[in-house]
Design a protein around this motif. Sequence first.
Motif, mmCIF file in Angstrom:
data_model
loop_
_atom_site.group_PDB
_atom_site.id
_atom_site.type_symbol
_atom_site.label_atom_id
_atom_site.label_comp_id
_atom_site.label_asym_id
_atom_site.label_seq_id
_atom_site.Cartn_x
_atom_site.Cartn_y
_atom_site.Cartn_z
ATOM 1 N N GLY A 24 0.902 -1.442 -0.152
ATOM 2 C CA GLY A 24 -0.452 0.100 0.161
ATOM 3 C C GLY A 24 1.052 1.088 -0.051
ATOM 4 O O GLY A 24 0.896 2.249 -0.863
ATOM 5 N N HIS A 25 1.730 1.584 0.600
ATOM 6 C CA HIS A 25 2.681 2.757 1.214
ATOM 7 C C HIS A 25 4.171 2.301 1.626
ATOM 8 O O HIS A 25 3.903 1.474 3.019
ATOM 9 N N THR A 26 4.780 3.544 1.454
ATOM 10 C CA THR A 26 5.495 3.316 2.420
ATOM 11 C C THR A 26 5.648 4.836 3.798
ATOM 12 O O THR A 26 4.851 5.444 3.435
ATOM 13 N N LEU A 27 5.753 4.111 4.704
ATOM 14 C CA LEU A 27 6.388 5.697 5.812
ATOM 15 C C LEU A 27 7.081 6.635 5.795
ATOM 16 O O LEU A 27 8.004 5.550 6.006
ATOM 17 N N VAL A 28 7.085 7.747 5.229
ATOM 18 C CA VAL A 28 8.175 8.692 5.181
ATOM 19 C C VAL A 28 8.349 9.020 6.409
ATOM 20 O O VAL A 28 7.508 10.137 6.424
ATOM 21 N N TYR A 29 9.782 9.452 6.823
ATOM 22 C CA TYR A 29 9.500 10.235 7.826
ATOM 23 C C TYR A 29 9.831 10.971 8.110
ATOM 24 O O TYR A 29 10.949 11.837 7.586
ATOM 25 N N VAL A 30 9.655 12.162 8.685
ATOM 26 C CA VAL A 30 10.275 13.693 8.606
ATOM 27 C C VAL A 30 10.340 13.940 10.206
ATOM 28 O O VAL A 30 9.128 14.076 11.229
ATOM 29 N N VAL A 31 11.410 14.061 9.740
ATOM 30 C CA VAL A 31 12.226 14.683 11.683
ATOM 31 C C VAL A 31 12.780 15.903 11.690
ATOM 32 O O VAL A 31 13.482 16.378 10.917
ATOM 33 N N GLY A 32 11.900 16.911 12.311
ATOM 34 C CA GLY A 32 12.555 17.978 13.098
ATOM 35 C C GLY A 32 14.076 18.322 13.549
ATOM 36 O O GLY A 32 14.271 18.021 14.640
ATOM 37 N N THR A 33 14.781 19.147 12.842
ATOM 38 C CA THR A 33 15.557 19.127 12.954
ATOM 39 C C THR A 33 16.391 21.243 13.074
ATOM 40 O O THR A 33 15.346 21.422 12.923
ATOM 41 N N ASP A 34 17.543 21.260 13.353
ATOM 42 C CA ASP A 34 17.145 23.078 13.890
ATOM 43 C C ASP A 34 17.985 23.600 12.440
ATOM 44 O O ASP A 34 18.127 24.806 12.810
ATOM 45 N N ARG A 35 17.872 22.323 11.672
ATOM 46 C CA ARG A 35 18.476 23.252 10.166
ATOM 47 C C ARG A 35 17.537 22.830 8.947
ATOM 48 O O ARG A 35 17.816 22.787 8.027
ATOM 49 N N PRO A 166 21.746 18.631 13.122
ATOM 50 C CA PRO A 166 21.439 19.017 14.400
ATOM 51 C C PRO A 166 20.040 19.323 15.106
ATOM 52 O O PRO A 166 19.077 19.423 15.127
ATOM 53 N N GLY A 167 21.058 18.800 16.795
ATOM 54 C CA GLY A 167 20.101 19.220 17.617
ATOM 55 C C GLY A 167 19.276 17.852 17.981
ATOM 56 O O GLY A 167 18.330 17.551 18.645
ATOM 57 N N ARG A 168 19.354 16.976 17.059
ATOM 58 C CA ARG A 168 18.418 16.163 17.527
ATOM 59 C C ARG A 168 20.212 14.476 17.597
ATOM 60 O O ARG A 168 21.023 15.033 17.566
ATOM 61 N N ARG A 169 19.661 13.518 18.332
ATOM 62 C CA ARG A 169 20.642 12.169 18.387
ATOM 63 C C ARG A 169 19.986 11.122 18.299
ATOM 64 O O ARG A 169 19.089 10.183 18.180
#
Length: 342
Positions: A24-35, A166-169
């Motif tokens: 059906g679909h692929t889950l594309v993850y959107v991770v917020g960062t400082d950039r 940036p801002g994430r680990r």
Amino acid sequence: MVTTFEHGGGVRSVAVPIPDNPLGHTLVYVVGTDRGPVLVDTGWDDPASWDTLVAGLAACGTAVTEVYGVVITHHHPDHHGLSAKVREASGAWVAMHAADAAVVRRTREARPERWFGYMCAKLAAAGAPEEHLAPLRAPRTPRTPSGFSPALPDREIVPGELLDLPGRRLRAIWTPGHTPGHVCLHLEEEHPAQLPGHGRLFSGDHLLPRITPHIGLYEDPDDATVTDPLGDYLDSLERVGRLAPAEVLPAHQYAFTDASGRVRELLRHHEERLAGLLALLAEPLTPWQLAERMEWNRPWPDIPYGSRNIAVSEAESHVRRLVKQGRAEAVPGSEPVAYVAV
């Protein structure tokens, strides 16, 4: 209609469709960062999929032009397909493990007809009947099939290292099995809902809540290395189980908890699968004959042509594991090669 999900803690996902595919679909993850946002996978290279990704990013409060980077869990086209378009639109970097980057490079350099010839030879060696081989030998109109011109990554994912968010680990965990360079990505941050465990895991196709990922063979026309993909996968599963993340964010289906429990289910499934194959190998069988007799989600006569190729590859990967364990062996002089339990 665009479907997005809010996972908390600056993580969202967009369901990007895979044309004519039961997943059906692929889950594309959107991770917020400082950039700006970093994407985990991109989805299939198809105009409707691209439109969905663009609209989904807008629904998440950002835009494809703002993407800072793309982290690819593995090279398959439902994960890596749109990477080139995202990079062209945004200038984002694209990162992938070296082993899968090598597959991408070989795929780009090999002509499609060479792939068809290689597949035909592999299937013949596995015992495929002539009626199955005939379409691979047929002349073709000159065009490049989907997936034969994937984007070359410009950054390497190094196992154990933090990625450039940036801002994430976000730490890379090498989990070969589904592909030689598959990676899971461990977000080493407290779970936004305070769930017990160690952060969150973007698991790609390595760990899925309801289905077992395909474990076939890695080889391609320019790679003659004899590998043990199922052995790699089982080892990788145990590594992820020990990590014990609070939540798993997979590339298909839905997010789930109890990664360790799911790992135990998959380990048990493959051991039962190996035991079933060993029982079948009381008599000499080719990989094709094994695949015909194995239990699938539908009877063998109902399995489509392309899916039979995948099934035979999966049968071979399980036989290779049995051979490596000393539980089966090739019958000397057999052609096509047949295997028997020992």
